[in-house]
Design an enzyme around this catalytic site. Structure first.
Site, PDB file in Angstrom:
ATOM      1  N   SER A  48     -31.568  38.462  45.854  1.00 22.51           N
ATOM      2  CA  SER A  48     -33.407  38.209  45.363  1.00 22.51           C
ATOM      3  C   SER A  48     -33.136  40.365  44.350  1.00 22.51           C
ATOM      4  CB  SER A  48     -34.469  38.449  45.800  1.00 22.51           C
ATOM      5  OG  SER A  48     -35.046  39.265  45.441  1.00 22.51           O
ATOM      6  N   ASP A  49     -32.905  41.550  45.789  1.00 22.04           N
ATOM      7  CA  ASP A  49     -32.702  43.114  45.538  1.00 22.04           C
ATOM      8  C   ASP A  49     -31.883  43.141  43.927  1.00 22.04           C
ATOM      9  OD1 ASP A  49     -33.013  43.596  48.616  1.00 22.04           O
ATOM     10  OD2 ASP A  49     -34.690  43.396  47.330  1.00 22.04           O
ATOM     11  N   TYR A  50     -30.174  42.601  44.403  1.00 20.72           N
ATOM     12  CA  TYR A  50     -29.720  42.674  43.561  1.00 20.72           C
ATOM     13  C   TYR A  50     -29.590  42.059  42.361  1.00 20.72           C
ATOM     14  CZ  TYR A  50     -25.143  42.379  41.211  1.00 20.72           C
ATOM     15  OH  TYR A  50     -23.892  42.991  40.184  1.00 20.72           O
ATOM     16  N   ASP A  51     -30.493  41.196  41.823  1.00 19.04           N
ATOM     17  CA  ASP A  51     -31.224  41.012  40.834  1.00 19.04           C
ATOM     18  C   ASP A  51     -32.160  41.766  39.970  1.00 19.04           C
ATOM     19  OD1 ASP A  51     -30.734  37.195  41.296  1.00 19.04           O
ATOM     20  OD2 ASP A  51     -29.633  38.534  40.114  1.00 19.04           O
ATOM     21  N   LYS A 124     -27.541  24.951  36.862  1.00 23.39           N
ATOM     22  CA  LYS A 124     -26.894  26.103  37.324  1.00 23.39           C
ATOM     23  C   LYS A 124     -26.257  25.949  39.095  1.00 23.39           C
ATOM     24  CE  LYS A 124     -26.381  30.762  37.381  1.00 23.39           C
ATOM     25  NZ  LYS A 124     -25.207  31.090  38.786  1.00 23.39           N
ATOM     26  N   ARG A 145     -12.443  33.026  39.339  1.00 23.28           N
ATOM     27  CA  ARG A 145     -12.301  33.971  38.242  1.00 23.28           C
ATOM     28  C   ARG A 145     -11.944  35.227  38.512  1.00 23.28           C
ATOM     29  NH1 ARG A 145     -17.601  34.415  35.333  1.00 23.28           N
ATOM     30  NH2 ARG A 145     -18.882  32.692  36.446  1.00 23.28           N
ATOM     31  N   LYS A 324     -32.669  31.535  36.257  1.00 28.00           N
ATOM     32  CA  LYS A 324     -32.110  31.638  37.512  1.00 28.00           C
ATOM     33  C   LYS A 324     -33.968  31.815  38.298  1.00 28.00           C
ATOM     34  CE  LYS A 324     -29.018  34.116  39.866  1.00 28.00           C
ATOM     35  NZ  LYS A 324     -28.470  34.826  40.798  1.00 28.00           N
ATOM     36  N   CYS A 421     -36.428  22.105  81.833  1.00 25.88           N
ATOM     37  CA  CYS A 421     -35.847  21.529  83.379  1.00 25.88           C
ATOM     38  C   CYS A 421     -35.887  22.725  84.460  1.00 25.88           C
ATOM     39  CB  CYS A 421     -34.828  20.466  83.039  1.00 25.88           C
ATOM     40  SG  CYS A 421     -32.996  21.353  83.322  1.00 25.88           S
ATOM     41  N   CYS A 436     -27.004  23.637  79.025  1.00 28.29           N
ATOM     42  CA  CYS A 436     -28.110  23.494  80.651  1.00 28.29           C
ATOM     43  C   CYS A 436     -27.187  22.526  80.752  1.00 28.29           C
ATOM     44  CB  CYS A 436     -29.018  22.945  80.000  1.00 28.29           C
ATOM     45  SG  CYS A 436     -30.269  22.073  81.168  1.00 28.29           S
TER      46      CYS A 436
END
EC number: 6.5.1.2
Length: 678
Positions: A48-51, A124, A145, A324, A421, A436
């Protein structure tokens, strides 16, 4: 600088020289983040921050074109190529699509084309982009790529992917064709892989995309071959002049499917923008139910001639756009960290969060995996953190935001005693997993073990669900698996929400499960690290529960899928008097275990007792069919050629196994001669 620091600067009041410096710094920062994400698969900021930062850079450069940076992320895709693989230049640049983040922006893209158009719509995929080159219809090489100009040659790894055609399914292949697609790992396969990685290598992948990318970049293709990767094709790159290009994008995808490639089941041809909106609405709601991760939708002009008319920018085609989905990563606050106990006693830290919406779901709990992960990410009670729904299923804390840390934030420590326990917690061999030691005396372990016992791949008591198991344990009606077979109608109807019909259905389901196969029973009793495949191998090898109980370590490690760790777990299981008592109770109440039927191999002079390797593709046999046929006549079928190999059965496109057989002087049998020998 951090994303928040970039956002906090009031760039609209900067002097020209300061604005240019700000744009250059932002471009450099995005280039570094692109390198961390695309090349190293180690992102340090959210998608989100990159976009948002990328859009900010685009907007600034659009308003101030004289300050456009040279060779920035605006002009290229991805990052530099890793060392370790041969680098190959793409015959046609691998570009990427421009992004939009709302239906309004998608409408703008549609309107700008100025034609009455059809759009080919598809999901996508969130995986690793790959380009596969075919020469005269045969697989030649595969390239990642990379930076869009050149990528890593990963041919041997890609060839291990089961749905990648090694030969195009056409009698008239073009001289050269470059097929492009996305390599992915579906959600269920990702969860299974992470379970295996946690058990055998003490580490896990963060998400399916990282798992796919990490797998393809491994140097050992044998390891890659064991991972259920898939290729979904979305188009072509370079092609020779003899390739007859279809008139539409939709027809191109159908052609690729006819060649043998997998394409998305969710492709759609929209005849107008209303149908585009309908597709967007449908896929947004179905996203969580898809077998694989998608991070958006792709829309392409369907008419190929119109694509050519519309053209390209330096970054990618103008005739296609990627929508997106809203970010699946959001900020929250760690209110507390609690520790849960699993079936094998594994202690898993869970963050109790300030409730936050992630992907349409209110999340208030998230896994922290293990104490080592908490320390590595430096997560503390009171921290602000990034929360993600990994694989759209399991919420996890991705990282802390220490810049917002309060002075009273508490460091998380592993407890010394079980929170359920109070038994001692142990860390065996300094692994990341703490356990445990309470075993059946721990109610949490008991509950999870019983859930496993009744599960579909174990005893398959389908009417006895997880919630009912919890009720029965809480009411002290069951403690050990054999107690399930002692339940009666009155006990069940006395439970909350258990009417007469439901209770009888449970009892019928229990009765139906009383004759399990030996493999199911071995899986059901819950020996540590024993899965479905291992259970089958053990059942087929020993043939009876009595023989399995007497198994020795030296014999166990000779069985397929059984290594030293699992062999030790089996021996330890049968040395525990409580485990023996539990199994004996089963037999006492009338559980009849069905031993596997021993298949007598037919004798064949050519193959009985021989070690055989199969390579290539066959006209008259499937690989699995041929393997089973050879085993049925007493042959031992192995996957690699060595001095111990007696013969190699060779089909088309045999490759390195044929070469090695010839070097070692191993007998080679062609398909034409195989039928006579069989």
């Amino acid at each position: 600088m951090t994303p928040n620091e970039f956002f906090s600067i009031k760039y609209h009041i900067l002097a020209k020289a300061e604005l240019k410096a700000y744009i250059d710094k932002l471009a450099d920062y995005l280039s570094q983040q692109s390198y961390l994400y695309h090349t190293l698969d180690k992102p340090i900021i959210s998608d989100s921050d990159y976009d948002k930062l990328f859009r900010l850079l685009q907007d600034l450069v659009n308003d101030n074109p004289q300050f456009k940076p040279i060779n920035s992320v605006l002009d290229r895709v991805g990052g530099e190529v890793l060392a370790g693989f041969e680098t190959i230049k793409h015959k046609k640049k691998m570009t990427s699509l421009a992004n939009v983040f709302s239906l309004e922006e998608l409408r703008d893209f549609y309107d700008k084309i100025e034609y009455d158009i059809e759009l080919e719509c598809e999901p996508k995929m969130d995986g690793l982009a790959i380009s596969i080159f075919y020469k005269n219809g045969k697989f030649d090489y595969a390239v990642t790529r990379g930076d869009g100009i050149q990528g890593e040659k990963v041919s041997e790894n890609v060839k291990t992917i089961r749905n990648v055609p090694l030969k195009l399914n056409t009698s008239n292949p073009p001289e050269e064709l470059e097929v492009r697609g996305e390599i992915i790992l579906d959600k269920q396969s990702f969860l299974s892989l992470n379970e295996y990685m946690q058990t055998h290598e003490n580490k896990t992948f963060a998400n399916p995309r990282n798992a796919a990318a990490g797998s393809i970049r491994m140097l050992d293709s044998k390891v890659v071959a064991k991972r259920p990767l898939k290729l979904y094709s979305y188009g072509i790159g370079y092609f020779s002049k003899d390739f007859v290009y279809p008139e539409t994008q939709f027809e191109l995808m159908q052609l690729l499917q006819s060649f043998g490639f997998t394409i998305s089941d969710n492709m759609f041809l929209a005849k107008n923008f209303s149908e585009v909106e309908e597709y967007h609405h449908k896929m947004s709601h179905q996203r969580a139910d898809l077998a694989y991760d998608i991070d958006g939708l792709v829309f392409k002009v369907n008419n190929i001639k119109l694509q050519d008319t519309i053209g390209y920018t330096a970054r990618g085609p103008k005739w296609a756009i990627a929508y997106k989905f809203p970010a699946e990563e959001v900020e929250s606050e760690v209110l507390n960290v609690e520790f849960q106990v699993g079936r094998t006693g594994a202690i898993t830290p869970v963050a109790r969060l300030k409730p936050v919406a992630v992907g349409g779901v209110i999340v208030s709990n998230a896994t922290l995996h293990n104490i080592n992960e908490i320390k590595r990410k430096d997560i503390r009670v009171g921290d602000r953190v990034i929360v993600r729904r990994a694989g759209d299923v399991i919420p996890e804390v991705v990282k802390s935001l220490p810049q917002y840390r309060k002075s009273d934030a508490q460091i998380v420590e592993m407890p010394t005693n079980c929170p359920v326990c109070d038994s001692k917690i142990e860390n065996v061999n300094d692994q990341a997993i703490y356990r445990c030691t309470g075993g059946w005396h721990c109610q949490a372990q008991t509950t999870e073990r019983l859930k496993h016992f009744v599960s579909r791949k174990a005893m398959d008591i389908d009417k006895l669900g997880a919630k009912l198991i919890e009720q029965l344990v809480a009411a002290n009606l069951i403690k050990y698996p054999a107690d399930i077979y002692k339940l009666n109608f009155e006990q069940l109807t006395g439970l909350e929400r258990m009417a007469a019909k439901s209770s009888q259905n449970v009892l019928d389901s229990i009765t139906k499960s009383k004759e399990p196969s030996l493999a199911r029973f071995i899986f059901a009793i819950g020996i540590k690290d024993i899965g479905e495949v291992s259970s089958d191998a053990l059942a087929n090898h020993f043939g009876s529960l009595e023989s399995f109980r007497d198994a020795k370590f030296e014999e166990l490690i000779e069985i397929n899928y059984i290594g030293e760790i699992i062999a030790n777990n089996i021996v330890s299981f049968w040395h525990d008097s409580l485990n023996i008592k539990i199994v004996e109770e089963f037999l006492a109440i009338g559980i009849k275990i069905q031993n596997p039927v021993k298949v007598e191999h037919a004798y064949n002079e050519s193959f009985t007792g021989k070690t055989v390797v199969i390579t290539g593709s066959f006209e008259n046999y499937g690989r699995t069919e041929l393997t089973q046929l050879l085993k049925s006549i007493g042959a031992k079928v192995t996957s690699s050629v060595s001095k111990k190999t007696d013969m190699v059965i060779c089909g088309d496109n045999a490759g390195s196994k044929l070469t090695k057989a010839q070097e070692l002087g191993v007998e080679v049998i062609l398909e034409d001669n195989l039928k006579d020998l069989l």
